[in-house]
Design a protein around this motif. Structure first.
Motif, PDB file in Angstrom:
ATOM      1  N   VAL A 162      -0.112  33.767 103.796  1.00 29.41           N
ATOM      2  CA  VAL A 162      -1.256  33.131 103.644  1.00 29.41           C
ATOM      3  C   VAL A 162      -2.341  33.594 102.418  1.00 29.41           C
ATOM      4  N   VAL A 163      -2.946  32.464 101.839  1.00 24.19           N
ATOM      5  CA  VAL A 163      -3.967  32.866 100.782  1.00 24.19           C
ATOM      6  C   VAL A 163      -5.105  32.501 101.079  1.00 24.19           C
ATOM      7  N   SER A 164      -6.206  33.132 101.084  1.00 27.80           N
ATOM      8  CA  SER A 164      -7.533  32.365 101.246  1.00 27.80           C
ATOM      9  C   SER A 164      -8.291  32.274  99.887  1.00 27.80           C
ATOM     10  N   ASN A 165      -8.591  30.924  99.263  1.00 26.78           N
ATOM     11  CA  ASN A 165      -9.273  30.458  98.120  1.00 26.78           C
ATOM     12  C   ASN A 165     -10.770  30.311  98.555  1.00 26.78           C
ATOM     13  N   GLY A 166     -11.135  30.717  99.829  1.00 25.27           N
ATOM     14  CA  GLY A 166     -12.495  30.503 100.574  1.00 25.27           C
ATOM     15  C   GLY A 166     -13.211  31.752 100.193  1.00 25.27           C
ATOM     16  N   ASP A 167     -14.289  31.458 100.901  1.00 20.98           N
ATOM     17  CA  ASP A 167     -15.458  32.534 100.826  1.00 20.98           C
ATOM     18  C   ASP A 167     -14.852  33.917 101.460  1.00 20.98           C
ATOM     19  N   TRP A 168     -14.941  34.937 100.941  1.00 20.68           N
ATOM     20  CA  TRP A 168     -14.269  36.429 101.360  1.00 20.68           C
ATOM     21  C   TRP A 168     -15.123  36.460 102.672  1.00 20.68           C
ATOM     22  N   ALA A 169     -16.436  36.494 103.013  1.00 20.27           N
ATOM     23  CA  ALA A 169     -17.047  37.042 104.092  1.00 20.27           C
ATOM     24  C   ALA A 169     -16.823  36.111 105.192  1.00 20.27           C
ATOM     25  N   ASN A 170     -16.666  34.745 104.997  1.00 18.64           N
ATOM     26  CA  ASN A 170     -16.351  33.738 105.997  1.00 18.64           C
ATOM     27  C   ASN A 170     -14.600  33.859 106.598  1.00 18.64           C
ATOM     28  N   THR A 171     -13.802  34.182 105.437  1.00 16.34           N
ATOM     29  CA  THR A 171     -12.427  34.014 105.842  1.00 16.34           C
ATOM     30  C   THR A 171     -12.289  35.471 106.946  1.00 16.34           C
ATOM     31  N   TYR A 172     -13.002  36.456 106.670  1.00 19.15           N
ATOM     32  CA  TYR A 172     -12.770  37.615 107.615  1.00 19.15           C
ATOM     33  C   TYR A 172     -13.653  37.488 108.954  1.00 19.15           C
ATOM     34  N   LEU A 173     -14.884  36.839 108.887  1.00 21.54           N
ATOM     35  CA  LEU A 173     -15.724  37.043 109.858  1.00 21.54           C
ATOM     36  C   LEU A 173     -15.254  35.999 110.970  1.00 21.54           C
ATOM     37  N   LYS A 174     -14.896  34.587 110.218  1.00 25.18           N
ATOM     38  CA  LYS A 174     -14.651  33.374 111.204  1.00 25.18           C
ATOM     39  C   LYS A 174     -13.398  33.195 111.318  1.00 25.18           C
ATOM     40  N   ARG A 175     -12.449  33.646 110.556  1.00 22.55           N
ATOM     41  CA  ARG A 175     -10.927  33.333 110.848  1.00 22.55           C
ATOM     42  C   ARG A 175      -9.976  34.123 111.074  1.00 22.55           C
ATOM     43  N   LEU A 176     -10.449  35.634 111.272  1.00 25.53           N
ATOM     44  CA  LEU A 176      -9.555  36.531 112.000  1.00 25.53           C
ATOM     45  C   LEU A 176     -10.154  37.288 112.913  1.00 25.53           C
ATOM     46  N   PRO A 177      -9.772  37.808 114.077  1.00 26.49           N
ATOM     47  CA  PRO A 177     -10.484  38.380 114.895  1.00 26.49           C
ATOM     48  C   PRO A 177     -10.633  39.794 114.693  1.00 26.49           C
ATOM     49  N   ALA A 178     -11.836  40.397 115.063  1.00 25.96           N
ATOM     50  CA  ALA A 178     -12.410  41.691 115.024  1.00 25.96           C
ATOM     51  C   ALA A 178     -11.265  42.761 115.011  1.00 25.96           C
ATOM     52  N   ALA A 179     -10.566  42.543 115.995  1.00 27.04           N
ATOM     53  CA  ALA A 179      -9.255  43.664 116.208  1.00 27.04           C
ATOM     54  C   ALA A 179      -8.447  43.604 114.999  1.00 27.04           C
ATOM     55  N   ALA A 180      -8.387  42.656 114.269  1.00 27.86           N
ATOM     56  CA  ALA A 180      -7.524  42.648 113.030  1.00 27.86           C
ATOM     57  C   ALA A 180      -8.096  43.208 111.844  1.00 27.86           C
ATOM     58  N   ARG A 181      -9.191  43.778 112.123  1.00 27.52           N
ATOM     59  CA  ARG A 181     -10.012  43.824 110.754  1.00 27.52           C
ATOM     60  C   ARG A 181     -10.708  45.204 110.689  1.00 27.52           C
ATOM     61  N   ARG A 182      -9.889  46.199 110.245  1.00 28.21           N
ATOM     62  CA  ARG A 182     -10.384  47.724 110.444  1.00 28.21           C
ATOM     63  C   ARG A 182     -11.105  47.967 109.211  1.00 28.21           C
ATOM     64  N   VAL A 183     -10.613  47.342 107.938  1.00 28.78           N
ATOM     65  CA  VAL A 183     -11.491  47.741 106.686  1.00 28.78           C
ATOM     66  C   VAL A 183     -12.694  46.664 106.572  1.00 28.78           C
ATOM     67  N   ASN A 184     -12.272  45.321 106.594  1.00 21.69           N
ATOM     68  CA  ASN A 184     -13.332  44.308 106.486  1.00 21.69           C
ATOM     69  C   ASN A 184     -13.886  43.735 107.887  1.00 21.69           C
ATOM     70  N   SER A 185     -14.480  45.057 108.257  1.00 21.13           N
ATOM     71  CA  SER A 185     -15.233  44.886 109.670  1.00 21.13           C
ATOM     72  C   SER A 185     -16.482  44.056 109.711  1.00 21.13           C
ATOM     73  N   ASP A 186     -17.007  43.753 110.751  1.00 18.78           N
ATOM     74  CA  ASP A 186     -18.216  43.241 110.799  1.00 18.78           C
ATOM     75  C   ASP A 186     -19.378  43.734 109.925  1.00 18.78           C
ATOM     76  N   LEU A 187     -19.245  44.939 110.119  1.00 13.92           N
ATOM     77  CA  LEU A 187     -20.429  46.057 109.630  1.00 13.92           C
ATOM     78  C   LEU A 187     -20.218  45.673 108.227  1.00 13.92           C
ATOM     79  N   ARG A 188     -19.077  45.930 107.449  1.00 17.82           N
ATOM     80  CA  ARG A 188     -18.827  46.045 106.038  1.00 17.82           C
ATOM     81  C   ARG A 188     -19.237  44.625 105.548  1.00 17.82           C
ATOM     82  N   VAL A 189     -18.559  43.662 106.000  1.00 19.09           N
ATOM     83  CA  VAL A 189     -18.934  42.358 105.538  1.00 19.09           C
ATOM     84  C   VAL A 189     -20.205  41.826 105.573  1.00 19.09           C
TER      85      VAL A 189
END
Length: 562
Positions: A318-345
C-alpha cells in the motif's frame, strides 16, 4: 535513452499495489510500478484525478488549475512517458546536455519526443515577473546578462554579490540536486555522510540568511529567496540548500502544459492506463489494513485498505500519496505506530495555508494587460509578513500574492475575449493561533481586499466591471476536501529539522509494505520533487522485492557554465 529490463526470471510474479491518491506523485509512481511488473490500482476520493493538481471546469466556460502551475525539469516528465510495461527503467534518461540547456528553452524547445505524444509543453519567459511594492519590477528569465542589467538598474551595489551568489548557488545545485537528488535518507548514516558537504557549502543556514550574505538591497534578497514559498517553505527557515532552485529553473526553464496542468494530469492517467494500471474515483480510504507480525519486535504488515463505504481491497503493498500526518493519524491504529506516533506527528510543523482566488474577466474592449504568465506581487513587508504567516497565526492587513494568468499563453482556458486567472495568497494554516481564524468570515473579506488591490494598484484596471466569474478556496478546502492536516497546502514545512532524514520516510518505519510518495515524503513539495519522490519510492519497492536494475545517478549533466 538508456534503460534496464527485468528478465522473466527476476521479475516479480504479478505483485499487486494500491496507491491512495491520484496526485502527480501517485500517478508517477503508478506508471513506475506498472513498468516494474506490478498490477496497480489507484484509489481517488475525488471525482477526477490530480489531488492538489485537480482541474475545475465551470459552466460559464472557464478552466482553472486548482493547484500547481509551475513545471520545471521537463526530462522528468519525458522519462515517465518513455517507460514501458515490465521495464525496470529506474535510471534517468540519458539526454545529451544540449537538449536541456537554457539556450534550447529560449528557442522554444520543451519536453521530449515521448512527451509530445501525450501533452504539449511550452517554455514560459520570463519565468516570473516580480513586482515590488514601490511599482518597480524584476523579470527573472535565467539569462545571466539580463539579470545583471536589471540588478545594475535596481541595486547596482549588489552586482558583485550576484556573481558570488551565482557561484555558490551553483555549487549547492551540483551537490544537492545533481548528485544527491535521488538519495533516500532512510537512516542516520546516510544523513551524516553528507553533513560535512552541507556545512562546507554553507547550505544549512537559512535561505534568507544565505542570500543576505551576498545582497545588501531588500529587493535582491527577496528576488533570490521567494521561490521556496511556491513549495511551502518559509525563506526565513528553510535551509540554504534550496538556493539550488535558482539553478534548477535556470538550467531547464519554466514550462506550461497547453490545456493547463490538468492536461498533464490527464496525460499521466492515459500513460498509466496504457500500461495496464487501474484508477477508481469516489474511493476514499478509511483505514489501511494491517496484520500483526510474530515476535515482540515484529512490525505489522500492510495487507490492503478499507474504503469509506466498508469495502475491503487487498494487495501486497500500500502506498499513500496523501497527507503524511493524516495517513498515520487517521488511517492506522496507534498501536501500529511506534515511530510515527501521535506525539511526533502532531508536533511536526506543517507548511502554510493558502487562499486561492479563481476569477474570469473580460479582455475585449480594454487595454492589453501589462502582466506576464507568472507574476509575484510582493507587499510592503517581507520578513514581518512571513513571521505572521508561519509562526504568528495572524492574518495581516497587507499580503503578497502569486498571480497566474495562463490565458496570456493559452486562450483555450476561457471563453473568447476573456481571461482566466488565479491569485494565490499565503496565509496561516489551522494550527496554533491559526486555528482561531474563521475562514467562512475571513475568506470573503480577504478576497475582497485582494481584488480591490489588483484594480486600485493598476494590475488589472477596471477589474470590478470586467469580472464575470469569482470563487475561492481557503485552508478549509485543504483540510476538508483534500484531507490535509490543519489545512496545510504542501505537507510538512521543509525546515532544516524536517528535511532529508528528518522528513517523513518513503518506506514506512512502522508498517512493512507501506510506503509514502508525494509532497509529504522525501524530497519534498513541488512538481519536480514529487516526481523524484515517485522514483525514490519505486527504487525502495524494487529493492524490497528483489528487483535489481542498474540504477544511474538519476539526473543528466548539462547545466549552464554561468
Amino acid at each position: 535513452m538508456t534503460s534496464s529490463h527485468i528478465s522473466s526470471r527476476t521479475a516479480p510474479l504479478r505483485k499487486t499495489a494500491l496507491i491512495i491518491g491520484s496526485g502527480i506523485g501517485g500517478l508517477s509512481l503508478g506508471i513506475r510500478l506498472q513498468s516494474l511488473g506490478f498490477d496497480t490500482r489507484i484509489l481517488e476520493r475525488l471525482d477526477a484525478p490530480g489531488g492538489r493538481a485537480y482541474q475545475k471546469r465551470t459552466p460559464d466556460g472557464y478552466v482553472f488549475d486548482m493547484g500547481p502551475t509551475v513545471l520545471t525539469v521537463p526530462h522528468f516528465i519525458e522519462e515517465l512517458f518513455a517507460l514501458e510495461r515490465d521495464q525496470a527503467a529506474l535510471d534517468a534518461a540519458d539526454y545529451p546536455p544540449s537538449t536541456l540547456s537554457g539556450e534550447r528553452v529560449r528557442e522554444g524547445v520543451s519536453g521530449g519526443p515521448r512527451t509530445s505524444d501525450y501533452v504539449q509543453l511550452v517554455p514560459i519567459l520570463p519565468f516570473y515577473r516580480i513586482y515590488f511594492d514601490d511599482g518597480t519590477y524584476f523579470d527573472y528569465d535565467g539569462d545571466p546578462e539580463h539579470t545583471r542589467q536589471q540588478i545594475a538598474e535596481l541595486a547596482p551595489e549588489d552586482l558583485e554579490g550576484y556573481e558570488e551568489f551565482n557561484r555558490d548557488a551553483r555549487a549547492i545545485f551540483e551537490r544537492g540536486f545533481l548528485e544527491l537528488g535521488y538519495t533516500h535518507f532512510g537512516d542516520p548514516q546516510t544523513m551524516l555522510a553528507v553533513v560535512p558537504d552541507l556545512l562546507r557549502l554553507d547550505a544549512v543556514r537559512t535561505l534568507f540568511g544565505f542570500t543576505s550574505k551576498y545582497f545588501a538591497s531588500d529587493k535582491m534578497r527577496q528576488v533570490f529567496s521567494f521561490e521556496t514559498l511556491l513549495v511551502g517553505g518559509n525563506p526565513l527557515s528553510v535551509p540554504a540548500i534550496y538556493a539550488m532552485i535558482h539553478f534548477v529553473e535556470k538550467t531547464w526553464g519554466i514550462h506550461y502544459a497547453m490545456g493547463g496542468t490538468g492536461a498533464l494530469v490527464r496525460a499521466l492517467v492515459r500513460k498509466y492506463e496504457e500500461l495496464g494500471g487501474q484508477i477508481r474515483y469516489g474511493a476514499g480510504v478509511e483505514e489501511i489494513l494491517t496484520m500483526p507480525r510474530p515476535g515482540l519486535l515484529g512490525r505489522p504488515a500492510a495487507q490492503g485498505v478499507r474504503l469509506e463505504g466498508g469495502e475491503e481491497l487487498h494487495a501486497d503493498i500500500v502506498v499513500s500519496n496523501g497527507d503524511w500526518a493524516n495517513t498515520y493519524l487517521k488511517r492506522l491504529p496507534a498501536a501500529a505506530r511506534r515511530v510515527n506516533s501521535d506525539l511526533r506527528v502532531r508536533a511536526a510543523a506543517q507548511s502554510m495555508g493558502l487562499v486561492v482566488v479563481y476569477f474570469g474577466f473580460r479582455d475585449e474592449g480594454y487595454a492589453p494587460l501589462d502582466l506576464r504568465h507568472h507574476n509575484i506581487i510582493l507587499g510592503p513587508r517581507y520578513e514581518e509578513l512571513l513571521g505572521e504567516i508561519f509562526s504568528g497565526g495572524v492574518l495581516g492587513e497587507d499580503f503578497s500574492q502569486y498571480l497566474h494568468i495562463p490565458t496570456l499563453t493559452d486562450p483555450s482556458l476561457a471563453p473568447a475575449g476573456h481571461h482566466a486567472a488565479y491569485t494565490l495568497i499565503p496565509v496561516p494554516n489551522k494550527s496554533g493561533r491559526g486555528a482561531a481564524l474563521n475562514w467562512e468570515n475571513e475568506g470573503p473579506e480577504l478576497v475582497k481586499r485582494v481584488m480591490e488591490f489588483l484594480e486600485e494598484r493598476g494590475y488589472i484596471p477596471h477589474l470590478a466591471e470586467r469580472l464575470t466569474h469569482l470563487e475561492w478556496i481557503t485552508p478549509d478546502y485543504f483540510d476538508q476536501t483534500l484531507d490535509s492536516f490543519v489545512g496545510n497546502a504542501f505537507g510538512p514545512e521543509p525546515k532544516l529539522i524536517q528535511s532529508a532524514y528528518f522528513r517523513p520516510h518513503n518506506r514506512s518505519e512502522d508498517v512493512a509494505g507501506l510506503y509514502m510518495v508525494g509532497a509529504s515524503a522525501q524530497p519534498g513539495g513541488g512538481t519536480p520533487s514529487v516526481m523524484m519522490s515517485a522514483k525514490m519510492t519505486a527504487r525502495l519497492i524494487a529493492e524490497d522485492f528483489g528487483i535489481h536494475p542498474e540504477i544511474a545517478a538519476g539526473v543528466p549533466a548539462g547545466y549552464p557554465t554561468e
